[in-house]
Write a protein that holds these residues in place. Structure first.
Motif, mmCIF file in Angstrom:
data_model
loop_
_atom_site.group_PDB
_atom_site.id
_atom_site.type_symbol
_atom_site.label_atom_id
_atom_site.label_comp_id
_atom_site.label_asym_id
_atom_site.label_seq_id
_atom_site.Cartn_x
_atom_site.Cartn_y
_atom_site.Cartn_z
ATOM 1 N N VAL A 1 0.877 -1.179 0.000
ATOM 2 C CA VAL A 1 0.000 0.000 0.000
ATOM 3 C C VAL A 1 0.916 1.232 0.000
ATOM 4 N N PHE A 2 0.374 2.380 -0.387
ATOM 5 C CA PHE A 2 1.159 3.617 -0.299
ATOM 6 C C PHE A 2 1.354 4.015 1.156
ATOM 7 N N ARG A 3 2.503 4.647 1.458
ATOM 8 C CA ARG A 3 2.650 5.308 2.755
ATOM 9 C C ARG A 3 1.969 6.683 2.637
ATOM 10 N N ASP A 4 2.605 7.743 3.099
ATOM 11 C CA ASP A 4 1.908 9.038 3.079
ATOM 12 C C ASP A 4 2.183 9.816 1.782
ATOM 13 N N GLY A 5 1.540 10.979 1.678
ATOM 14 C CA GLY A 5 1.678 11.798 0.476
ATOM 15 C C GLY A 5 3.104 12.299 0.283
ATOM 16 N N GLY A 6 3.812 12.548 1.404
ATOM 17 C CA GLY A 6 5.191 13.035 1.312
ATOM 18 C C GLY A 6 6.109 12.016 0.661
ATOM 19 N N ALA A 7 5.823 10.737 0.865
ATOM 20 C CA ALA A 7 6.658 9.682 0.281
ATOM 21 C C ALA A 7 6.266 9.408 -1.178
ATOM 22 N N ASN A 8 5.144 9.983 -1.604
ATOM 23 C CA ASN A 8 4.632 9.751 -2.964
ATOM 24 C C ASN A 8 4.200 11.093 -3.561
ATOM 25 N N PRO A 9 5.165 12.043 -3.684
ATOM 26 C CA PRO A 9 4.792 13.437 -3.952
ATOM 27 C C PRO A 9 4.151 13.671 -5.321
ATOM 28 N N PRO B 1 -5.713 6.836 -1.263
ATOM 29 C CA PRO B 1 -4.348 6.322 -1.428
ATOM 30 C C PRO B 1 -3.514 6.365 -0.151
ATOM 31 N N PHE B 2 -3.806 7.323 0.755
ATOM 32 C CA PHE B 2 -2.951 7.454 1.939
ATOM 33 C C PHE B 2 -3.655 7.030 3.237
ATOM 34 N N ALA B 3 -4.744 6.275 3.111
ATOM 35 C CA ALA B 3 -5.510 5.870 4.297
ATOM 36 C C ALA B 3 -4.748 4.884 5.176
ATOM 37 N N PHE B 4 -3.719 4.223 4.629
ATOM 38 C CA PHE B 4 -2.914 3.274 5.417
ATOM 39 C C PHE B 4 -1.525 3.856 5.709
ATOM 40 N N ALA B 5 -1.416 5.198 5.705
ATOM 41 C CA ALA B 5 -0.103 5.811 5.940
ATOM 42 C C ALA B 5 0.437 5.450 7.312
ATOM 43 N N ASP B 6 -0.450 5.314 8.312
ATOM 44 C CA ASP B 6 -0.020 5.024 9.686
ATOM 45 C C ASP B 6 0.084 3.497 9.868
ATOM 46 N N PRO B 7 1.303 2.978 10.066
ATOM 47 C CA PRO B 7 1.450 1.522 10.172
ATOM 48 C C PRO B 7 0.718 0.942 11.386
ATOM 49 N N ALA B 8 0.529 1.779 12.423
ATOM 50 C CA ALA B 8 -0.206 1.287 13.603
ATOM 51 C C ALA B 8 -1.658 0.988 13.207
ATOM 52 N N ARG B 9 -2.207 1.807 12.308
ATOM 53 C CA ARG B 9 -3.583 1.540 11.854
ATOM 54 C C ARG B 9 -3.635 0.250 11.030
ATOM 55 N N VAL B 10 -2.641 0.067 10.165
ATOM 56 C CA VAL B 10 -2.609 -1.151 9.331
ATOM 57 C C VAL B 10 -2.600 -2.381 10.250
ATOM 58 N N ALA C 1 -7.639 -6.911 13.898
ATOM 59 C CA ALA C 1 -9.093 -6.964 14.083
ATOM 60 C C ALA C 1 -9.732 -7.941 13.098
ATOM 61 N N ALA C 2 -9.096 -8.122 11.948
ATOM 62 C CA ALA C 2 -9.615 -9.063 10.951
ATOM 63 C C ALA C 2 -9.210 -10.504 11.276
ATOM 64 N N GLY C 3 -8.397 -10.691 12.314
ATOM 65 C CA GLY C 3 -8.048 -12.046 12.746
ATOM 66 C C GLY C 3 -6.715 -12.556 12.237
ATOM 67 N N PHE C 4 -5.885 -11.685 11.654
ATOM 68 C CA PHE C 4 -4.559 -12.121 11.175
ATOM 69 C C PHE C 4 -3.550 -12.069 12.308
ATOM 70 N N GLY C 5 -2.539 -12.951 12.233
ATOM 71 C CA GLY C 5 -1.399 -12.910 13.146
ATOM 72 C C GLY C 5 -0.126 -12.737 12.334
ATOM 73 N N ALA C 6 1.018 -12.809 13.029
ATOM 74 C CA ALA C 6 2.347 -12.683 12.397
ATOM 75 C C ALA C 6 2.412 -11.472 11.460
ATOM 76 N N ILE C 7 1.884 -10.345 11.942
ATOM 77 C CA ILE C 7 1.792 -9.142 11.087
ATOM 78 C C ILE C 7 3.141 -8.422 11.063
ATOM 79 N N ALA C 8 3.661 -8.176 9.870
ATOM 80 C CA ALA C 8 4.911 -7.417 9.736
ATOM 81 C C ALA C 8 4.702 -6.332 8.682
ATOM 82 N N ILE C 9 5.198 -5.128 8.999
ATOM 83 C CA ILE C 9 5.003 -3.980 8.100
ATOM 84 C C ILE C 9 6.348 -3.290 7.940
ATOM 85 N N GLN C 10 6.872 -3.290 6.731
ATOM 86 C CA GLN C 10 8.208 -2.739 6.470
ATOM 87 C C GLN C 10 8.119 -1.642 5.413
ATOM 88 N N PRO C 11 8.899 -0.540 5.600
ATOM 89 C CA PRO C 11 8.921 0.482 4.530
ATOM 90 C C PRO C 11 9.674 -0.053 3.313
#
Ligand SMILES: C[S@@+](CC[C@H](N)C(=O)[O-])C[C@H]1O[C@@H](n2cnc3c(N)ncnc32)[C@H](O)[C@@H]1O
Length: 297
Positions: A155-163, A190-199, A205-215
């Motif tokens: 997913v996209f990060r924030d607008g600053g990373a995708n100017p 496009p930037f609704a998942f900018a915050d990795p804590a929200r992702v 909440a959807a029931g997934f485990g082993a969640i990893a989020i890397q830039p």
């Protein structure tokens, strides 16, 4: 933030109206957009013989890549909300020549599981942040996977990373009629998942485990064709439907204006280099109870 029913209706209208641009530019999107999904392909590591789901498959390019990766004993199934994109995917990859490739039209948020479930793994390129109710959509993905099934997405990060991303809309807006409502706060966009804590919260909440989020940083390389590049980015974005309804002179002004805003990413004679900042997301379903377990609480 608007309620879920409103966001879902808005999402459906948006993708139905924007789909012709995606269909028209499908080959370009596959070629120039490949780096946007590469980290998810790496994170997924598709194995021969696996059955893989492609969520928000658009015109099917990544679904075909997945089918090639799993080989003759495997299968790839693409699911997308926009009927005309699914039709285009079927035309681009006909069953006679791609027997291990299937496409389904569905809203991932409102079905119990994708037909053909359970799958070994799910892939998604640049779609999860666009869901009206991402917990509902990711819950369907989880329910569609076998025990120990994998999810890999970008997913996209924030607008600053995708100017460059806003340039197509900002440049085209003064020359076309009204644009669809733009997202506010956590609304899909496009930037609704900018915050990795929200992702992480959404996937948990959807029931997934082993969640990893890397830039993950990539560059999209486009040819040195300012009008074509401007039109591609306009047509796949929020100004796309309004642009198609605009007279040719207005369209030409919109393209020139977008090309001016994109000039900083252009090296004349060499082409465009558009920097994109992504999250590479991986997660898995419970190895014992699998995707169909009920979430506690
Ligand atoms: C940004 S496009 C990405 C398409 C493709 N994955 C790619 O990278 O070229 C997002 C796609 O998600 C689809 N989509 C949006 N909401 C959806 C939903 N609720 N269920 C299924 N597909 C959805 C859209 O129709 C669109 O094709």
């Amino acid at each position: 933030m608007a309620d879920t029913a409103t966001l879902r209706a808005r999402n459906f209208a948006f993708w139905t109206q924007t789909a012709p641009g995606w269909v028209r530019h499908a080959d370009r999107q596959d070629e120039i957009g490949r780096p946007l999904g590469a980290a998810a392909m790496d994170g997924l590591r598709p194995r021969p013989g696996e059955r893989i789901l492609d969520v928000g498959c658009g015109c099917g390019g990544t679904t075909a890549e997945l089918a090639a990766a799993v080989g003759a004993g495997g299968e790839a199934v693409g699911v997308d909300l926009a009927e005309s994109m699914v039709t285009a995917a079927r035309e681009r990859f006909p069953r006679e020549r791609h027997p291990r490739l299937r496409f389904v039209t569905a809203d991932i948020e409102t079905i119990d599981a994708v037909p053909g479930a359970p799958f070994d793994a799910a892939f998604s390129r640049m779609t999860l942040m666009l869901l009206a109710d991402p917990v509902a959509g990711c819950t369907t993905i989880r329910r569609s996977l076998r025990p120990g099934g994998r999810l890999a997405a970008t997913v996209f990060r924030d607008g600053g990373a995708n100017p460059w991303l806003a340039a197509a809309m900002l440049g085209a807006a003064p020359h076309v009629r009204s644009l669809p409502p733009l997202p506010i706060g956590d609304e899909p966009g496009p930037f609704a998942f900018a915050d990795p804590a929200r992702v992480k919260r959404v996937l948990a909440a959807a029931g997934f485990g082993a969640i990893a989020i890397q830039p993950h940083e990539v560059t999209l390389d486009a040819p040195d064709e300012p009008g074509t590049v401007a039109e591609w980015l306009i047509e796949v974005g929020p100004a796309g439907a309004a642009y198609r309804a605009t007279a040719p002179s207005g369209q030409a002004s919109a393209r020139s204006s977008v090309a001016r805003l994109l000039a900083r990413y252009r090296t004349p004679g060499a082409g465009y280099h558009l920097p994109a900042g992504l999250w590479q997301i991986t997660a898995a379903t419970d190895p014992v109870r699998g995707g169909r377990r009920r979430r506690a609480g």
